[in-house]
Write a protein that holds these residues in place. Sequence first.
Motif, mmCIF file in Angstrom:
data_model
loop_
_atom_site.group_PDB
_atom_site.id
_atom_site.type_symbol
_atom_site.label_atom_id
_atom_site.label_comp_id
_atom_site.label_asym_id
_atom_site.label_seq_id
_atom_site.Cartn_x
_atom_site.Cartn_y
_atom_site.Cartn_z
ATOM 1 N N GLY A 170 5.650 3.735 1.054
ATOM 2 C CA GLY A 170 6.420 2.715 1.764
ATOM 3 C C GLY A 170 5.802 1.337 1.648
ATOM 4 N N SER A 171 4.485 1.281 1.729
ATOM 5 C CA SER A 171 3.799 -0.006 1.604
ATOM 6 C C SER A 171 3.967 -0.596 0.207
ATOM 7 C CB SER A 171 2.306 0.163 1.915
ATOM 8 O OG SER A 171 2.128 0.603 3.246
ATOM 9 N N ALA A 172 3.951 0.288 -0.807
ATOM 10 C CA ALA A 172 4.138 -0.178 -2.174
ATOM 11 C C ALA A 172 5.539 -0.752 -2.372
ATOM 12 C CB ALA A 172 3.892 0.963 -3.158
ATOM 13 N N LEU A 173 6.539 -0.154 -1.725
ATOM 14 C CA LEU A 173 7.900 -0.681 -1.816
ATOM 15 C C LEU A 173 8.021 -2.016 -1.096
ATOM 16 C CD1 LEU A 173 9.928 2.618 -1.291
ATOM 17 C CD2 LEU A 173 9.700 1.314 -3.408
ATOM 18 N N ASP A 181 0.736 -8.716 -0.598
ATOM 19 C CA ASP A 181 -0.080 -7.507 -0.489
ATOM 20 C C ASP A 181 -0.438 -7.176 0.955
ATOM 21 O OD1 ASP A 181 -1.842 -9.526 -0.012
ATOM 22 O OD2 ASP A 181 -3.187 -9.086 -1.678
ATOM 23 N N GLN A 182 0.159 -7.896 1.922
ATOM 24 C CA GLN A 182 -0.129 -7.627 3.327
ATOM 25 C C GLN A 182 0.234 -6.204 3.737
ATOM 26 O OE1 GLN A 182 -1.858 -9.782 5.324
ATOM 27 N NE2 GLN A 182 -2.013 -7.936 6.588
ATOM 28 N N PRO A 183 1.392 -5.657 3.290
ATOM 29 C CA PRO A 183 1.683 -4.259 3.654
ATOM 30 C C PRO A 183 0.606 -3.287 3.181
ATOM 31 C CG PRO A 183 3.658 -5.322 2.820
ATOM 32 C CD PRO A 183 2.520 -6.272 2.571
ATOM 33 N N MET A 184 -0.012 -3.576 2.037
ATOM 34 C CA MET A 184 -1.064 -2.705 1.536
ATOM 35 C C MET A 184 -2.324 -2.803 2.401
ATOM 36 S SD MET A 184 0.822 -1.721 -0.948
ATOM 37 C CE MET A 184 -0.255 -0.633 -1.844
ATOM 38 N N HIS A 185 -2.643 -4.014 2.840
ATOM 39 C CA HIS A 185 -3.788 -4.191 3.739
ATOM 40 C C HIS A 185 -3.535 -3.475 5.074
ATOM 41 C CE1 HIS A 185 -6.279 -6.930 1.396
ATOM 42 N NE2 HIS A 185 -5.176 -7.575 1.044
ATOM 43 N N ASN A 186 -2.300 -3.582 5.576
ATOM 44 C CA ASN A 186 -1.962 -2.883 6.818
ATOM 45 C C ASN A 186 -2.116 -1.378 6.649
ATOM 46 O OD1 ASN A 186 -1.312 -5.387 7.872
ATOM 47 N ND2 ASN A 186 0.899 -5.144 7.594
ATOM 48 N N ALA A 187 -1.661 -0.866 5.508
ATOM 49 C CA ALA A 187 -1.771 0.570 5.242
ATOM 50 C C ALA A 187 -3.225 0.998 5.170
ATOM 51 C CB ALA A 187 -1.048 0.913 3.940
ATOM 52 N N TYR A 188 -4.055 0.167 4.587
ATOM 53 C CA TYR A 188 -5.471 0.516 4.457
ATOM 54 C C TYR A 188 -6.145 0.602 5.834
ATOM 55 C CZ TYR A 188 -10.276 0.535 2.808
ATOM 56 O OH TYR A 188 -11.576 0.879 2.563
ATOM 57 N N ARG A 189 -5.851 -0.373 6.687
ATOM 58 C CA ARG A 189 -6.452 -0.346 8.027
ATOM 59 C C ARG A 189 -5.983 0.876 8.810
ATOM 60 N NH1 ARG A 189 -5.756 -6.058 7.653
ATOM 61 N NH2 ARG A 189 -3.701 -5.916 8.633
#
Length: 205
Positions: A170-173, A181-189
Motif C-alpha cells: 500500500g505504501s508503494a502505491l 517517499d513519506q508513505p514509505m517512511h511512515n511504513a518503516y516507523r
Amino acid sequence: MSRANHTADTREHLLATGEEIILGKGFAAVGLAEILSTAGVPKGSFYHYFPSKEGYGVEMLRRYFLSYDERLVALLRPESGNARDCLIRYFQGWLDTHRCTEQSHTCLAVKLAAEVSDLSEPMREMLAEGMGRLISRLADAIRRGQAEGSLCTYLEPDELAASLYSLWVGSALLYKVQRSDQPMHNAYRLTETMLPRPDKASCKR
C-alpha cells in the motif's frame, strides 16, 4: 553454443527486456513489437518461446518471483543476523529502493498487481502464488525471531507477515500516486513498532 543453451539464452533475454520496459509503462501499454524490437528478436520467434502475450506475462512474473525468493532467503538466513534485524533490513530495502526520484522504482509485482488482476486470471494466480510465498518467508522469519528471542512471543507470525506485506504494498502505491517517499517512511516507523523486541513494554501482555 548448443541449441538448448541458445534457446534458454534467447528466452531469458526476452523476459529481461520485457520486464525493464513494462516496469516503466505497464503491461497493457507495451506491445510485443516493442519488446521484440528492443530485444532484437524476430517476431516469428516469440511464439517458439511463449504461447501468447499473456503466457509471456505469466513467465515474466514467475521469473521475477523466483529471483526475488532467492534474494529474500539469503537476506533472512540466520547467518545474516537475528531475525528481527534481518526483517528490518529487508523493509529498509523497500525504503531505499523507493526514494522519491523522477523515475518510479516500484517492483514488478506492485506495478502489475492492480493492472492485470482483473484482466488476466493466469497472471493474477501467479501474482497470488508469488506474493503468498513471500509472506510465508516473512512468517518463518518471525517464528525464528520468537524462537531465538529477538521478537516478542505473543506475535501471530502468519497474520503479522501478511499485515506487514500489505502495509508496504500500500505504501508503494501511495508513493506512486503522491510522488513522495513519506508513505514509505511512515511504513518503516510502523514496522519497527509491529516487530517489538522482547525487552519492550509492548511485549508484556
